[in-house]
Write a protein that holds these residues in place. Structure first.
Motif, PDB file in Angstrom:
ATOM      1  N   GLU A  71       0.602  -1.257   0.499  1.00  0.00           N
ATOM      2  CA  GLU A  71      -0.119   0.067   0.038  1.00  0.00           C
ATOM      3  C   GLU A  71       1.379   0.987  -0.209  1.00  0.00           C
ATOM      4  O   GLU A  71       1.002   1.825  -0.677  1.00  0.00           O
ATOM      5  N   ASN A  72       1.871   1.135   0.927  1.00  0.00           N
ATOM      6  CA  ASN A  72       3.113   2.543   0.975  1.00  0.00           C
ATOM      7  C   ASN A  72       3.443   2.638  -0.430  1.00  0.00           C
ATOM      8  O   ASN A  72       3.672   3.789  -0.805  1.00  0.00           O
ATOM      9  N   LYS A  73       3.386   1.608  -1.670  1.00  0.00           N
ATOM     10  CA  LYS A  73       4.861   1.607  -2.788  1.00  0.00           C
ATOM     11  C   LYS A  73       3.113   2.404  -3.489  1.00  0.00           C
ATOM     12  O   LYS A  73       4.340   3.261  -4.510  1.00  0.00           O
ATOM     13  N   LYS A  74       2.058   1.667  -3.733  1.00  0.00           N
ATOM     14  CA  LYS A  74       1.023   2.414  -4.435  1.00  0.00           C
ATOM     15  C   LYS A  74       1.214   3.898  -3.847  1.00  0.00           C
ATOM     16  O   LYS A  74       0.567   4.110  -4.903  1.00  0.00           O
ATOM     17  N   LEU A  75       0.831   4.609  -2.737  1.00  0.00           N
ATOM     18  CA  LEU A  75       0.685   5.978  -2.503  1.00  0.00           C
ATOM     19  C   LEU A  75       1.587   6.613  -3.059  1.00  0.00           C
ATOM     20  O   LEU A  75       1.931   7.898  -3.949  1.00  0.00           O
ATOM     21  N   LYS A  76       2.774   6.186  -3.028  1.00  0.00           N
ATOM     22  CA  LYS A  76       4.436   6.448  -3.489  1.00  0.00           C
ATOM     23  C   LYS A  76       4.510   6.644  -4.420  1.00  0.00           C
ATOM     24  O   LYS A  76       4.555   7.558  -5.095  1.00  0.00           O
ATOM     25  N   GLU A  77       3.805   5.996  -5.104  1.00  0.00           N
ATOM     26  CA  GLU A  77       4.080   5.949  -7.077  1.00  0.00           C
ATOM     27  C   GLU A  77       2.668   6.671  -7.026  1.00  0.00           C
ATOM     28  O   GLU A  77       2.462   7.723  -8.693  1.00  0.00           O
ATOM     29  N   LYS A  78       1.424   7.387  -6.962  1.00  0.00           N
ATOM     30  CA  LYS A  78       0.532   7.951  -6.825  1.00  0.00           C
ATOM     31  C   LYS A  78       0.952   9.410  -6.714  1.00  0.00           C
ATOM     32  O   LYS A  78       0.758  10.255  -7.358  1.00  0.00           O
ATOM     33  N   ALA A  80       4.228  10.239  -7.024  1.00  0.00           N
ATOM     34  CA  ALA A  80       5.357  10.781  -7.665  1.00  0.00           C
ATOM     35  C   ALA A  80       5.152  11.020  -8.693  1.00  0.00           C
ATOM     36  O   ALA A  80       4.569  12.159  -9.994  1.00  0.00           O
ATOM     37  N   GLY A  81       3.596  10.641  -9.041  1.00  0.00           N
ATOM     38  CA  GLY A  81       2.477  10.899 -10.486  1.00  0.00           C
ATOM     39  C   GLY A  81       1.623  12.077 -10.331  1.00  0.00           C
ATOM     40  O   GLY A  81       1.606  13.178 -11.418  1.00  0.00           O
ATOM     41  N   PHE A  82       1.747  12.367  -9.267  1.00  0.00           N
ATOM     42  CA  PHE A  82       0.264  13.921  -8.566  1.00  0.00           C
ATOM     43  C   PHE A  82       1.575  14.587  -9.397  1.00  0.00           C
ATOM     44  O   PHE A  82       1.950  15.812 -10.003  1.00  0.00           O
ATOM     45  N   GLU A  83       3.263  14.257  -8.334  1.00  0.00           N
ATOM     46  CA  GLU A  83       3.942  15.188  -8.751  1.00  0.00           C
ATOM     47  C   GLU A  83       4.764  15.812 -10.334  1.00  0.00           C
ATOM     48  O   GLU A  83       5.091  17.189 -10.230  1.00  0.00           O
ATOM     49  N   THR A  84       4.776  14.781 -10.675  1.00  0.00           N
ATOM     50  CA  THR A  84       4.555  14.556 -11.584  1.00  0.00           C
ATOM     51  C   THR A  84       4.218  15.539 -12.769  1.00  0.00           C
ATOM     52  O   THR A  84       4.479  16.716 -13.492  1.00  0.00           O
ATOM     53  N   GLU A  85       2.230  15.258 -12.465  1.00  0.00           N
ATOM     54  CA  GLU A  85       1.461  16.258 -13.773  1.00  0.00           C
ATOM     55  C   GLU A  85       1.893  17.268 -12.967  1.00  0.00           C
ATOM     56  O   GLU A  85       1.266  18.705 -13.690  1.00  0.00           O
TER      57      GLU A  85
END
Length: 132
Positions: A71-78, A80-85
């Protein structure tokens, strides 16, 4: 001789009384220690119970650690996606602001040019009116 035996007998009686008193004192101390030992045993049992509870909690955490990590990995990926966006949107915003500034300068330049044309046109009209 009887007096000597009686004296020895009295000494022995006194000695026996002293030993009995010591024995009684030691028995009291032993009973106190037994009471303290019971309290300590109860404390040990309480601590063992707490230890078992802690072990159950640790087992729970260990069993669920993989789930938490996923779950932490998924949240970190989200994130990172938000930061990229957000970075992309920030770049687009900067480009838009740069375009806006260029267009603003162009409009100012065109307004100045229009003002010059109006001035030139008025001068021309005055000359035409003068000629007539």
């Amino acid at each position: 001789a009887i007096k000597t035996v009686e004296a020895k007998h009295e000494k022995l009686k006194t000695k026996v009384k002293g030993l009995k008193a010591k024995h009684t004192t030691k028995n009291k101390k032993i009973k106190k220690l037994q009471g303290k030992n019971k309290e300590l045993d109860k404390g040990v049992l309480d601590l063992q119970s707490l230890g078992k509870q802690q072990n159950r909690r640790f087992s729970y955490v260990e069993r669920n650690q993989a789930k938490f990590n996923t779950e932490n990995k998924k949240l970190k990926e989200k994130v990172a996606g938000f930061e990229t966006e957000q970075a992309t949107k920030n770049k687009q915003m900067q480009r838009g602001e740069a375009i806006h500034e260029r267009l603003k300068k162009k409009v100012e330049s065109l307004e100045a040019e229009l003002q010059n044309f109006r001035t030139d046109f008025r001068i021309l009209l005055e000359k035409v009116n003068h000629l007539m």
